[in-house]
Write an enzyme that holds these catalytic residues in place. Structure first.
Site, short mmCIF file in Angstrom:
data_model
loop_
_atom_site.label_atom_id
_atom_site.label_comp_id
_atom_site.label_asym_id
_atom_site.label_seq_id
_atom_site.Cartn_x
_atom_site.Cartn_y
_atom_site.Cartn_z
N ASP A 425 0.92 -1.30 -0.04
CA ASP A 425 0.04 0.13 0.02
C ASP A 425 0.90 1.16 0.04
O ASP A 425 2.08 1.14 0.46
CB ASP A 425 -0.85 0.18 1.06
CG ASP A 425 -1.93 -1.15 1.16
OD1 ASP A 425 -2.33 -1.45 0.09
OD2 ASP A 425 -2.38 -1.53 2.21
N ASP A 729 -4.47 -3.06 4.81
CA ASP A 729 -5.17 -2.61 5.77
C ASP A 729 -6.95 -2.80 6.27
O ASP A 729 -7.21 -2.70 7.43
CB ASP A 729 -4.70 -1.24 6.37
CG ASP A 729 -4.85 -0.25 5.42
OD1 ASP A 729 -5.73 -0.67 4.42
OD2 ASP A 729 -4.50 0.80 5.33
#
Length: 998
Positions: A425, A729
């Protein structure tokens, strides 16, 4: 008359009728107080306020609360007055929660229990002792020791006949205890790390403030705040919220999301929030919940073998077979030599005399031979290999915890050493996740943060405050007008709320009083926007917030800074698109705010749940640019990945311009490399399967990606043979985290669903920690290889020496106790010394270790065979020529052989520290455990030779003989240095064959 009586007498004389003026009431009270203060100036009344007690709930009320959610008793909840009535009974508050006073928390725990469940006790120390003793060959040795003890006492009397048998007993006991202590310590370490995984942080409201607490500190009456990806931490009922959906598959097996609202308010512990947000009142905790009952019956098994342990088990089995074969041959040869009268005892007397045969002598002789053969098997089987893996995994897990990585799956430690690609990410991983608003546009004008009130119309500011303050999952808490606001929520929400409070003058309390939230559409990674429907002065206003280009596509007009509205024609839209593109090129995340007034309100009920938030024909309120700087250490970490042969791909939800700018800033892509492809998720998704496989390797940045795009990329990379690690996440990242070879979730921003789907939790959300985890993965594999090289060297040398000696002379130079001592050095102490090395920089300069590559490389074979041949050659010379060379007795010569053999292993432990590097002493002071083990081994060896002579079957040596032992053993150092000059090809045999062209 006491204070209370006087007060009541004076106030009761006052007739509080409607015509009575209020000033007369005030006058009466003042006169009363003055009278009392004069007459009883030194008298005081102590009023004891009763402390809140919850012990009265221990009876029927407590049981009814327990079964309220378990059995979904809607009728009972209705009789209690619904959620609001239950809140009152539990002395809580929907807005302020309970008090954080320790006494109240303790009282609630006493009344309703704590949010824990009993765990089955882990294995005790004596269970580990029993496990260590369950080795069949050690048990056979115990039986042999018993026979040896019996025959020894019979032949030599109790005074001198007990030494051999008791010595073997003590040696077996020592090996067992050391192994049990080591396994017990590692087991406790694994249990401690496992408990860390269970310690979830929960958002609650206490004393009117939002705060995070441990799940174990949760009590009945707490108000819990739930968001997408959270795990419901206890049983409870829905208080208020919007669009809440939960996944109850962990409890019911049903995979379809369940809607939770006031009509169906029951929330069971352990279920996952998949959409929306809400507040919940806790009604039952711990074993009073169905989840707690279930978890109390589950035993966490730490004995599951990792892939490396399974491979080592095969290696151990093969070596064990060789050891058994050698032992059978030794037993056969020694037995034949015994019955042919070719063997003599230590006094030179023939052991078997066919003219004087006795059953006890034959049995005693065979038991001794059998005992030696079994000892060879014990030494040959490398039981230290599983221990070495356990040690290095436990050690690395402990160190990784200090390096901000919590391991949930043991095999992930090993797999990280083989990773070839990392899909990461952007936000919080490559960047600091400290967002601030740096640009603000209203209409076509950029607005300075200092002069918003002067340059922007009040109605536009009011609408922006509604869009920021009410279309959010964050919160602003301010005790009074002078205190600093406490802002909570995601980094994006916190940045926007801080900007609205400081620059727009937003007051959240007045916003909530003036507007009623009718309906909410929560943000998720698919829509990339969130909406809220508000009722203000009996009029509905829809607010939308999200990715700028997606909100802009739904706008038909825009507000200017003077409050006027203009149509959004093609030219205007192109202008706003350029503004968005310019902000993205400056590494800014661009957020757009838009609204729409809805006149028709008659069809909407008071609850408003039936109303749908319109998202077409919106009016653009403004554009906000948020800056999230790159982490200062991320560039170095990415360069380390490149040197290590690992490709890093950035997968982000940001637009392609922001993603490209951040990727350049971090060093993921460069301007002049055409092989580095930047794509959008939708573009990649629309490729044919063949094109997806072809381009997957080249992709460096994937922008505007959905969770499905990330999953698809991982699947393509795995099909091409890559070992893939993925960071995530969000709740929707769960499929990609599970699909990846190693799933890495974020500890700060990660949801509980993402954490449960991952193998390792990155506690600081930092990409450099991912690189640290990768280096630990390589270190685990490297440490195991060091130990294998060391142990196989001892195995080969011991087997060859004992076999040749038995065949040629009928005697083995090493006794049973001495071989067991060597086994202890080799297995437990060798594992402790070599399996606890830390990662080195050199590990990240090699290519990833293939999952199918052999454990024993050609380099290792070169090292161990050279050392084993040297030891065999030297010790066989000592065996056959030692007495003449040194002018000593047979017992002293055997002691020299034993001492030289042990010190050869001590020096070879240094060689095993570095498989390829010539300098084996590099960074040696970093590993205190290694130095401690070496010192302990040397001290114990001196003790064995000089003090425990009867126990070890040794003879005291003089200084010259000690010098010979240590000097000859020390030759292993220069030999190891010279051997590493011999080049070794890592290619397999078929790869080295010439390729003939047709």
């Amino acid at each position: 008359m006491d204070y209370a009586s006087i007060f009541l007498a004076r106030t009761s004389s006052v007739s509080f009728t409607l015509p009575r003026k209020r000033w007369r009431i005030a006058f009466t009270i003042i006169i009363t107080c003055r009278t009392l203060s004069r007459k009883q100036r030194n008298q005081y009344v102590l009023i004891n306020m009763p402390t809140t007690s919850f012990l009265s709930f221990k009876g029927n009320h407590h049981q009814s609360f327990n079964h309220l959610v378990k059995e979904k008793r809607a009728e009972d909840l209705h009789q209690l007055g619904g959620a609001s009535g239950l809140i009152t009974k539990l002395k809580s508050d929907s807005n302020n929660g309970i008090s954080s006073d320790n006494e109240e928390i303790r009282a609630r725990k006493e009344a309703f229990g704590s949010n824990t469940y009993p765990k089955k006790k882990p294995k005790g120390f004596f269970v580990h002792v029993w496990d260590a003793l369950s080795d069949p060959f050690l048990l056979i040795l115990v039986v042999c020791a018993a026979f040896s003890l019996g025959f020894g006492i019979k032949e030599h009397g109790i005074k001198n006949g007990w030494y051999d048998g008791v010595s073997i007993f003590l040696a077996v006991f020592l090996v067992t205890i050391v192994s049990a202590v080591s396994n017990f310590k590692q087991s406790k370490r694994f249990d401690k790390l496992a408990s860390e995984c269970d310690n979830i942080r929960v958002a609650v409201v206490r004393d009117g403030r939002r705060q995070e607490i441990s799940i174990f500190e949760l009590v009945v009456g707490d108000v819990v705040l739930l968001n997408i990806g959270d795990q419901v931490p206890a049983d409870g009922v829905f208080i208020e919220g919007h669009s809440l959906q939960v996944d109850e598959s962990s409890m019911t097996g049903e995979t379809h999301p369940v809607d939770i609202s006031e009509k169906d308010p029951f929330l069971s512990s352990g279920v996952k929030v998949v959409d929306g947000y809400a507040s919940m009142l806790v009604t039952a905790v711990g074993t009073d919940t169905e989840w707690g009952e279930m978890m109390g019956t589950i035993t966490r098994d730490n004995n599951e073998e990792t892939p490396l342990q399974e491979r080592l088990q095969g290696l151990t089995t093969n070596i064990g077979k060789i050891g058994v074969t050698v032992a059978v041959l030794v037993f056969s040869v020694l037995t034949i030599r015994y019955f042919t009268g070719s063997t003599k005892d230590e006094n030179g007397v023939q052991e078997f005399d066919k003219h004087h045969v006795s059953t006890s002598n034959i049995i005693s002789g065979l038991v001794n031979i059998f005992q030696q053969a079994v000892t060879i098997i014990v030494v040959a089987i490398p039981e230290g290999l599983p221990l070495a893996v356990t040690l290095t995994l436990a050690f690395s897990m402990k160190r990784m915890m200090k390096d901000n990585a919590l391991v949930r799956n043991l095999s992930a430690c090993e797999t990280m050493g083989s990773v070839t690609t990392i899909c990461t990410d952007k936000t919080g991983t490559l960047t600091l996740n400290r967002m601030t608003v740096t640009e603000f546009w209203v209409g076509k004008e950029v607005v300075s943060s200092e002069g918003v009130a002067e340059s922007v119309d009040a109605r536009v500011i009011s609408l922006l405050c509604q869009g920021v303050g009410l279309n959010t999952t964050g919160s602003v808490y301010q005790n009074n007008s002078l205190s600093v606001p406490e802002i909570s929520g995601s980094p994006t929400e916190k940045a926007l709320l801080h900007w609205a409070v400081s620059s727009l003058g937003m007051d959240t309390d007045s916003l909530k009083r003036g507007c009623k939230v009718v309906h909410v559409e929560a943000f998720n990674s698919e829509k990339k926007r969130s909406g809220v429907l508000l009722m203000e002065n009996r009029k509905l206003v829809a607010h939308w917030k999200g990715a700028a280009e997606m909100i802009l596509a739904r706008c038909t007009g825009y507000y200017n800074n003077d409050g006027s509205i203009y149509d959004m024609d093609v030219d205007h839209k192109s202008h706003f698109e350029r503004i968005i593109k310019d902000m993205a090129a400056s590494s800014l995340r661009c957020i757009a705010f838009a609204c729409k007034s809805i006149e028709e309100v008659a069809h909407t009920d008071e609850e408003g749940e039936a109303a749908k938030i319109e998202d077409e024909g919106l009016i653009l309120l403004g554009l906000v640019g948020l800056k999230d700087p790159c982490r200062p250490e991320v560039k170095t970490a990415l360069e380390a990945c490149k040197r290590a042969g690992v490709t890093v791909k950035m997968v982000t939800g940001d637009n392609i311009y922001t993603a490209r700018a951040i990727a350049k800033e971090c060093g993921i892509i460069s301007d002049d490399n055409e092989m580095e492809v930047v794509v959008e998720g939708q573009e990649f998704r629309n490729y044919s399967p063949e094109k997806q496989l072809e381009i997957a390797d080249k992709i460096r940045v994937m922008a505007r990606s959905s969770p499905f795009d990330k999953l698809l990329l991982v699947q393509c990379l795995k099909k091409k043979g890559h070992v893939v690690a993925v960071t995530g996440d969000g709740t929707n990242d769960a499929p990609a985290l599970k699909e990846a070879d190693v799933g890495l979730s974020m500890g700060i921003q990660g949801t509980e669903v993402a954490k449960e789907s991952s193998d390792i939790i990155i506690l600081d959300d930092n990409f450099s920690t991912v690189v640290t985890v990768m280096s630990w993965g390589r270190c685990v594999y490297n440490n195991i290889q060091k130990f294998i090289q060391f142990q196989l060297t001892v195995n080969v040398a011991a087997l060859v020496i004992n076999f040749i000696s038995a065949v040629t002379s009928g005697k083995m130079p090493l006794t049973t106790v001495q071989l067991l001592w060597v086994n202890l050095i080799m297995d437990t102490m060798g594992a402790l010394a070599l399996a606890t090395d830390r990662p080195t920089k050199e590990l990240l300069k090699k290519r990833p270790v293939g999952r199918t590559e052999p454990l024993i490389t050609r380099v290792m074979w070169r090292n161990l065979l050279s050392q084993a041949l040297f030891q065999v050659a030297v010790l066989l010379i000592f065996q056959f020529k030692g007495q003449l060379m040194f002018g000593v007795s047979e017992k002293v010569n055997n002691t020299i052989i034993f001492n030289t053999f042990v010190f050869s292993q001590v020096f070879n432990e240094f060689n095993s520290r570095k498989l390829e590097k010539k300098n084996v002493f590099e960074d040696i002071l970093r590993n205190k455990m290694f130095l401690a083990i070496i010192m302990v081994t040397i001290l114990l060896q001196i003790l064995m030779v000089e003090v425990l002579k009867r126990f070890a079957g040794t003879q005291m040596l003089n200084w010259e003989q000690w010098g010979i032992c240590v000097g000859v053993a020390a030759i292993t150092w220069p030999l190891g240095w010279l051997i590493k000059f011999i080049p070794v090809s890592e290619k397999r045999f078929h790869e080295m064959l010439p390729r003939w062209r047709s």
